[in-house]
Scaffold this active site. Structure first.
Site, PDB file in Angstrom:
ATOM      1  N   THR A  97       1.180   4.080  -9.209  1.00 49.14           N
ATOM      2  CA  THR A  97      -0.266   4.222  -9.309  1.00 49.14           C
ATOM      3  C   THR A  97      -0.594   5.704  -9.420  1.00 49.14           C
ATOM      4  OG1 THR A  97      -0.380   2.348  -7.817  1.00 49.14           O
ATOM      5  CG2 THR A  97      -2.423   3.521  -8.239  1.00 49.14           C
ATOM      6  N   LYS A 130      -2.342   8.963  -8.777  1.00 45.87           N
ATOM      7  CA  LYS A 130      -3.185   9.537  -7.736  1.00 45.87           C
ATOM      8  C   LYS A 130      -3.474  10.989  -8.109  1.00 45.87           C
ATOM      9  CE  LYS A 130      -2.303   5.892  -5.011  1.00 45.87           C
ATOM     10  NZ  LYS A 130      -3.314   4.900  -4.669  1.00 45.87           N
ATOM     11  N   LYS A 159      -6.659   8.951  -6.973  1.00 46.19           N
ATOM     12  CA  LYS A 159      -7.150   7.842  -7.781  1.00 46.19           C
ATOM     13  C   LYS A 159      -8.496   8.133  -8.427  1.00 46.19           C
ATOM     14  CE  LYS A 159      -7.759   5.088  -3.569  1.00 46.19           C
ATOM     15  NZ  LYS A 159      -7.754   3.698  -3.150  1.00 46.19           N
ATOM     16  N   LYS A 165      -0.059   2.881 -13.421  1.00 45.29           N
ATOM     17  CA  LYS A 165      -1.146   1.957 -13.116  1.00 45.29           C
ATOM     18  C   LYS A 165      -2.453   2.693 -12.842  1.00 45.29           C
ATOM     19  CE  LYS A 165      -2.384  -1.230  -9.355  1.00 45.29           C
ATOM     20  NZ  LYS A 165      -3.447  -0.376  -8.805  1.00 45.29           N
ATOM     21  N   HIS A 222      -4.619  -7.082  -9.624  1.00 42.23           N
ATOM     22  CA  HIS A 222      -4.705  -6.426  -8.321  1.00 42.23           C
ATOM     23  C   HIS A 222      -5.551  -7.293  -7.407  1.00 42.23           C
ATOM     24  CE1 HIS A 222      -5.653  -3.570  -5.176  1.00 42.23           C
ATOM     25  NE2 HIS A 222      -4.643  -2.841  -5.597  1.00 42.23           N
TER      26      HIS A 222
END
Length: 443
Positions: free
Chosen positions: A166, A168, A170, A194, A287
């Protein structure tokens, strides 16, 4: 004088809805509720009340009851069992006839089964622990757009867990810098990066700019590594139309995968998106933002395994499913229980893992479980052992937190997963020798 048809007044539910002699049908949808009644309410009455209020019932006899066949349409509480170690709590098993539900609609299934009954006065608390979805009903759903096998074929990646990350921080990066972070991770050896669940289209980064820069990053990383790469472009939006617009734009860019927050976005939107993804060859990453609001309380709400089954019907190729690592042992069996419900065709009833019913998915494609949140390279042996090959392991801070930068962080994760898979295939015990395997790989 007019003849009296029935007696008015408040009726005991158990007279109609508690039927311990009932034999469940193969087409019934079965539910296991954990019921905590108010003091003085007998278990049979509470169980019957749940069955009634989530199917045909109301608090009294109405004259229109004579115009329908209650026997054909009512939900039935057919079994009640005490919960070990809890005084005033029990599991109520309820059978619902198939005809109560609209075909292919998770929305309608939930509106009926958990729509109204949770605010019921006679209950202190109520939790839906599990649902048995009969093939007669599951066959009315498309299910995941592609499923595990097709995804591996599309990506040409076999025999190991897939790796994600993911991006970041974010919130707050510009689209250009965001794309740069994506490129570094993919170049280093990850399969996916992601969007965070709350990255939609905010003032600091509008969705279209992000999509374009991420597509550029994917293409550049693919050209350099010779591997297929992806970035979960979050298509979640304020309206279904806007969500579809984003998914269509993603397809036009030629990226392999989009993403959706299925609980905040809603099952109706999710199912529409899943249908679009299958029709257009896009993978769909799901998610579960908001799940803990629904599933965290032990006595009230809904267990995540129910939300997981619902997602498999509504459609998604990946779904977040907890990490196990660092949590309690008991959690492990339960997590693995719903991981199996996501991946396998046929799952036997197994109360020790929280599986209340045997679930037969027949040929519905499986969903890859995603382990994400607070995991890093040292967890890799445990994760490989727990989740096996059919999973996606996501390291956000565990990649971007590498002191040398994103690409070295990605390299570290890729080396670790390859080392763990190789060690396992050579017959080494990852639970015992995991740290040693990682240390050797470091060199």
């Amino acid at each position: 004088k007019a003849s009296v048809g029935f007696k008015a007044g408040v009726k005991d539910y158990r007279l109609t809805y508690y039927t311990p002699e009932y034999q469940t049908k193969d087409t019934d949808i079965l539910a296991a509720f954990r019921v905590t009644p108010q003091p003085g309410v007998p278990p049979e009455e509470a169980g019957a009340a749940v069955a009634a209020e989530s199917s045909t019932g109301t608090w009294t006899t109405v004259w229109t009851d004579g115009l329908t066949s209650l026997d054909r349409y009512k939900g039935r509480c057919y079994d009640i069992e005490p919960v070990a170690g809890e005084e005033s709590q029990f599991i109520a098993y309820v059978a619902y006839p198939l005809d109560l539900f609209e075909e292919g609609s998770v929305t309608n299934l939930f509106t009926s089964i958990v729509g109204n009954v949770f605010g019921f006065k006679a209950l202190r608390a109520l939790r839906l622990e599990d649902l048995r979805i009969p093939p007669a009903y599951s066959k009315t759903f498309q299910g995941p757009p592609h499923g595990i096998q097709v995804e591996r074929d599309k990506l040409n990646k076999y025999g190991r867990p897939l790796l994600g990350c993911t991006i970041k921080p974010k919130l707050g990066l510009s689209a250009k810098n965001y794309g740069r972070a994506v490129y570094e991770c993919l170049r280093g050896g990850l399969d996916f990066t992601k969007d965070d669940e709350n990255v939609n289209s905010q003032p600091f980064m509008r969705w279209r700019d992000r999509f374009v820069f991420c597509a550029e990053a994917i293409n550049k990383a693919q050209a350099e590594t010779g591997e297929i790469k992806g970035h979960y472009l979050n298509a979640t939006a304020g309206t279904c139309e806007e969500m579809m617009k984003r998914a269509i734009f993603a397809r036009e860019l030629g990226v392999p995968i989009v993403m959706h927050d299925y609980l905040t976005g809603g099952f109706t939107a999710n199912t529409s998106l899943a249908h679009y993804c299958r029709d257009n060859g896009l993978l769909l990453h799901i998610h579960r933002a908001m799940h803990a609001v629904i599933d965290r309380q032990r006595n009230h709400g809904m267990h995540f395994r129910v939300l997981a089954k619902a997602l498999r019907m509504s459609g998604g190729d990946h779904v977040h499913a907890g990490t196990v690592v660092g949590k309690l042992e008991g959690e492990r069996d339960v997590t693995l229980g719903f991981v199996d419900l996501l991946r396998d065709d046929f799952i036997e009833k197994d109360r020790s893992r929280g599986i209340y019913f045997t679930q037969d998915w027949v040929s519905m494609p499986g969903v890859l479980p995603v382990a994400s949140g607070g995991i890093h390279v040292w967890h890799m042996p445990a994760l490989t052992e727990i989740f096996g090959d059919d999973s996606v392991l996501q390291f956000g801070g565990g990649t971007l937190g590498h002191p040398w930068g994103n690409a070295p962080g990605a390299v570290a994760n890729r080396v670790a997963v390859e080392a763990c898979v190789q060690a396992r295939n050579e017959g080494r015990d990852l639970a015992r020798e995991g740290n040693e395997v990682i240390r050797e790989a470091c060199k």
